[in-house]
Design a protein around this motif. Structure first.
Motif, mmCIF file in Angstrom:
data_model
loop_
_atom_site.group_PDB
_atom_site.id
_atom_site.type_symbol
_atom_site.label_atom_id
_atom_site.label_comp_id
_atom_site.label_asym_id
_atom_site.label_seq_id
_atom_site.Cartn_x
_atom_site.Cartn_y
_atom_site.Cartn_z
ATOM 1 N N VAL A 1 -5.099 -3.975 -3.697
ATOM 2 C CA VAL A 1 -4.146 -3.058 -4.331
ATOM 3 C C VAL A 1 -3.438 -2.204 -3.290
ATOM 4 O O VAL A 1 -2.209 -2.046 -3.328
ATOM 5 C CB VAL A 1 -4.875 -2.169 -5.354
ATOM 6 C CG1 VAL A 1 -3.979 -1.028 -5.824
ATOM 7 C CG2 VAL A 1 -5.321 -3.005 -6.548
ATOM 8 N N ILE A 2 -4.182 -1.658 -2.344
ATOM 9 C CA ILE A 2 -3.573 -0.798 -1.325
ATOM 10 C C ILE A 2 -2.624 -1.600 -0.444
ATOM 11 O O ILE A 2 -1.563 -1.104 -0.042
ATOM 12 C CB ILE A 2 -4.669 -0.124 -0.466
ATOM 13 C CG1 ILE A 2 -5.630 0.680 -1.351
ATOM 14 C CG2 ILE A 2 -4.022 0.793 0.569
ATOM 15 C CD1 ILE A 2 -4.985 1.761 -2.164
ATOM 16 N N HIS B 1 -6.229 1.461 5.690
ATOM 17 C CA HIS B 1 -5.120 0.553 5.413
ATOM 18 C C HIS B 1 -3.794 1.075 5.951
ATOM 19 O O HIS B 1 -2.723 0.639 5.506
ATOM 20 C CB HIS B 1 -5.014 0.293 3.911
ATOM 21 C CG HIS B 1 -6.124 -0.573 3.378
ATOM 22 N ND1 HIS B 1 -7.329 -0.053 2.971
ATOM 23 C CD2 HIS B 1 -6.223 -1.925 3.221
ATOM 24 C CE1 HIS B 1 -8.110 -1.038 2.571
ATOM 25 N NE2 HIS B 1 -7.466 -2.180 2.712
ATOM 26 N N GLY B 2 -3.853 1.994 6.904
ATOM 27 C CA GLY B 2 -2.647 2.383 7.610
ATOM 28 C C GLY B 2 -1.867 3.537 7.020
ATOM 29 O O GLY B 2 -0.683 3.710 7.336
ATOM 30 N N LYS C 1 1.450 -0.925 0.230
ATOM 31 C CA LYS C 1 2.112 -0.882 1.541
ATOM 32 C C LYS C 1 3.367 -1.749 1.549
ATOM 33 O O LYS C 1 4.390 -1.372 2.128
ATOM 34 C CB LYS C 1 1.156 -1.344 2.639
ATOM 35 C CG LYS C 1 0.052 -0.369 2.977
ATOM 36 C CD LYS C 1 -0.819 -0.891 4.108
ATOM 37 C CE LYS C 1 -0.059 -1.027 5.406
ATOM 38 N NZ LYS C 1 -0.945 -1.440 6.523
ATOM 39 N N HIS C 2 3.288 -2.900 0.924
ATOM 40 C CA HIS C 2 4.441 -3.806 0.881
ATOM 41 C C HIS C 2 5.570 -3.231 0.026
ATOM 42 O O HIS C 2 6.745 -3.482 0.289
ATOM 43 C CB HIS C 2 4.017 -5.164 0.321
ATOM 44 C CG HIS C 2 3.163 -5.948 1.263
ATOM 45 N ND1 HIS C 2 2.319 -6.964 0.848
ATOM 46 C CD2 HIS C 2 3.001 -5.867 2.606
ATOM 47 C CE1 HIS C 2 1.687 -7.477 1.894
ATOM 48 N NE2 HIS C 2 2.083 -6.829 2.968
ATOM 49 N N TRP C 3 5.219 -2.478 -1.002
ATOM 50 C CA TRP C 3 6.221 -1.980 -1.943
ATOM 51 C C TRP C 3 6.838 -0.652 -1.522
ATOM 52 O O TRP C 3 7.857 -0.241 -2.076
ATOM 53 C CB TRP C 3 5.583 -1.819 -3.326
ATOM 54 C CG TRP C 3 5.028 -3.086 -3.898
ATOM 55 C CD1 TRP C 3 5.358 -4.366 -3.539
ATOM 56 C CD2 TRP C 3 4.038 -3.210 -4.926
ATOM 57 N NE1 TRP C 3 4.646 -5.272 -4.276
ATOM 58 C CE2 TRP C 3 3.824 -4.602 -5.139
ATOM 59 C CE3 TRP C 3 3.326 -2.302 -5.689
ATOM 60 C CZ2 TRP C 3 2.920 -5.082 -6.081
ATOM 61 C CZ3 TRP C 3 2.416 -2.765 -6.631
ATOM 62 C CH2 TRP C 3 2.223 -4.148 -6.822
ATOM 63 N N LEU C 4 6.233 0.022 -0.579
ATOM 64 C CA LEU C 4 6.674 1.365 -0.198
ATOM 65 C C LEU C 4 7.738 1.300 0.894
ATOM 66 O O LEU C 4 7.623 0.533 1.850
ATOM 67 C CB LEU C 4 5.472 2.185 0.294
ATOM 68 C CG LEU C 4 5.645 3.697 0.390
ATOM 69 C CD1 LEU C 4 5.862 4.316 -0.993
ATOM 70 C CD2 LEU C 4 4.404 4.320 1.054
ATOM 71 N N GLU D 1 1.375 8.951 3.328
ATOM 72 C CA GLU D 1 2.522 8.157 3.760
ATOM 73 C C GLU D 1 2.045 7.152 4.799
ATOM 74 O O GLU D 1 0.964 7.290 5.377
ATOM 75 C CB GLU D 1 3.625 9.051 4.334
ATOM 76 C CG GLU D 1 3.247 9.798 5.586
ATOM 77 C CD GLU D 1 4.353 10.713 6.084
ATOM 78 O OE1 GLU D 1 5.245 11.055 5.289
ATOM 79 O OE2 GLU D 1 4.312 11.091 7.270
ATOM 80 N N LEU D 2 2.867 6.150 5.035
ATOM 81 C CA LEU D 2 2.510 5.122 6.002
ATOM 82 C C LEU D 2 2.506 5.697 7.410
ATOM 83 O O LEU D 2 3.443 6.415 7.801
ATOM 84 C CB LEU D 2 3.487 3.949 5.921
ATOM 85 C CG LEU D 2 3.366 3.064 4.684
ATOM 86 C CD1 LEU D 2 4.520 2.080 4.621
ATOM 87 C CD2 LEU D 2 2.033 2.321 4.686
ATOM 88 N N ALA D 3 1.476 5.408 8.157
ATOM 89 C CA ALA D 3 1.408 5.867 9.545
ATOM 90 C C ALA D 3 2.347 5.027 10.400
ATOM 91 O O ALA D 3 2.522 3.831 10.167
ATOM 92 C CB ALA D 3 -0.021 5.747 10.068
#
Length: 268
Positions: free
Chosen positions: A75-76, A126-127, A80-83, A152-154
């Protein structure tokens, strides 16, 4: 702005949000509530494969969903792919059992029980980086205490270095010297030295012979040749500035690493 709510149920939250704001609001729902949600939201997905590779969201929200999901990693990774690169995730789960009078959450629909450290570790693994996290959020009489966090994504190592290189180049537009090759220099400047037009490295410690492939020397005006000087020390920047001013270096030629790190485009 585009929003994706994971576990949107009948879309009531999205409906209220869309009444107040102009945005695209999508839902993800696997139950039969999807039928009602489709009448009030811009779109509803039932499967991860239905979200196209091209579609990205500014905001992904998930309220009291993760505790129901067996494969958390999958799920996580989807999130990441959708954000979008600058997008954020707002997530809420019960804090431990969710109520101070209950030790363990025995709800058969809840596969996981989270604390602040475990939910943060899941996202960080998961980053993601955690921007804010707190407890005490009310969901229902059964779950009066929930954890809510914003993540938020690192940035990757390369992205971080590229951002710092760009910030330095925007601040200092010509070849420059660096004064002080201590801890701040080693953290921020030395790793990106090959990408910077640094001419000379100055330091008051004559024992430091070389950094970043360049010799470290004591400051002299003739060696500086009136080039801009970046003070690469947060702790001693005022002391170094005063020393340079005493040696007749123009204030307009002095730049500070602290200003660059704070996004301040000024010198002197």
């Amino acid at each position: 702005m585009s929003v994706l709510e994971i576990g949107c149920a009948e879309g009531e939250l999205g409906k209220k949000v869309k009444e107040k704001y102009q945005l695209e609001y999508y839902g993800f729902e696997i139950s039969q509530d999807v039928i009602q949600a489709m009448t009030v939201l811009d779109g509803v997905f039932r499967l991860a494969d239905q979200v196209s590779e091209e579609r990205k969201f500014d905001l992904i929200m998930s309220f009291h969903v993760l505790e129901h999901i067996s494969d958390l990693s999958a799920v996580i990774v989807d999130w990441k792919h959708w954000l979008k690169p600058n997008g954020i995730v707002i997530l809420e789960v019960p804090n431990n059992a969710g109520h101070p009078w209950v030790e363990d959450d025995n709800n058969p629909e809840h596969i996981h029980q989270f604390g602040m450290s475990s939910i943060a570790a899941l996202l960080q693994r998961h980053g993601f980086i955690i921007k804010m996290m707190s407890t005490g959020f009310f969901e229902s009489p059964s779950y009066t205490d929930s954890i809510r966090l914003v993540a938020e994504l690192a940035l990757s190592r390369k992205d971080k270095q590229d951002s710092l290189i760009e910030a330095i180049r925007k601040t200092i537009h010509e070849p420059f010297d660096v004064f002080c090759v201590g801890g701040d220099f080693k953290n921020y400047i030395e790793p990106i030295m090959p990408h910077l037009n640094v001419i000379s490295l100055f330091d008051n410690d004559a024992m430091k012979k070389e950094m970043g492939g360049k010799p470290v020397i004591l400051f002299e005006n003739e060696k500086n040749e009136q080039r801009p000087i970046l003070i690469a020390s947060i702790r001693y920047e005022e002391q170094i500035r005063d020393e340079l001013l005493q040696k007749k270096v123009s204030l307009n030629n002095i730049y500070y690493l602290s200003d660059i790190l704070l996004g301040v485009n000024s010198n002197g």
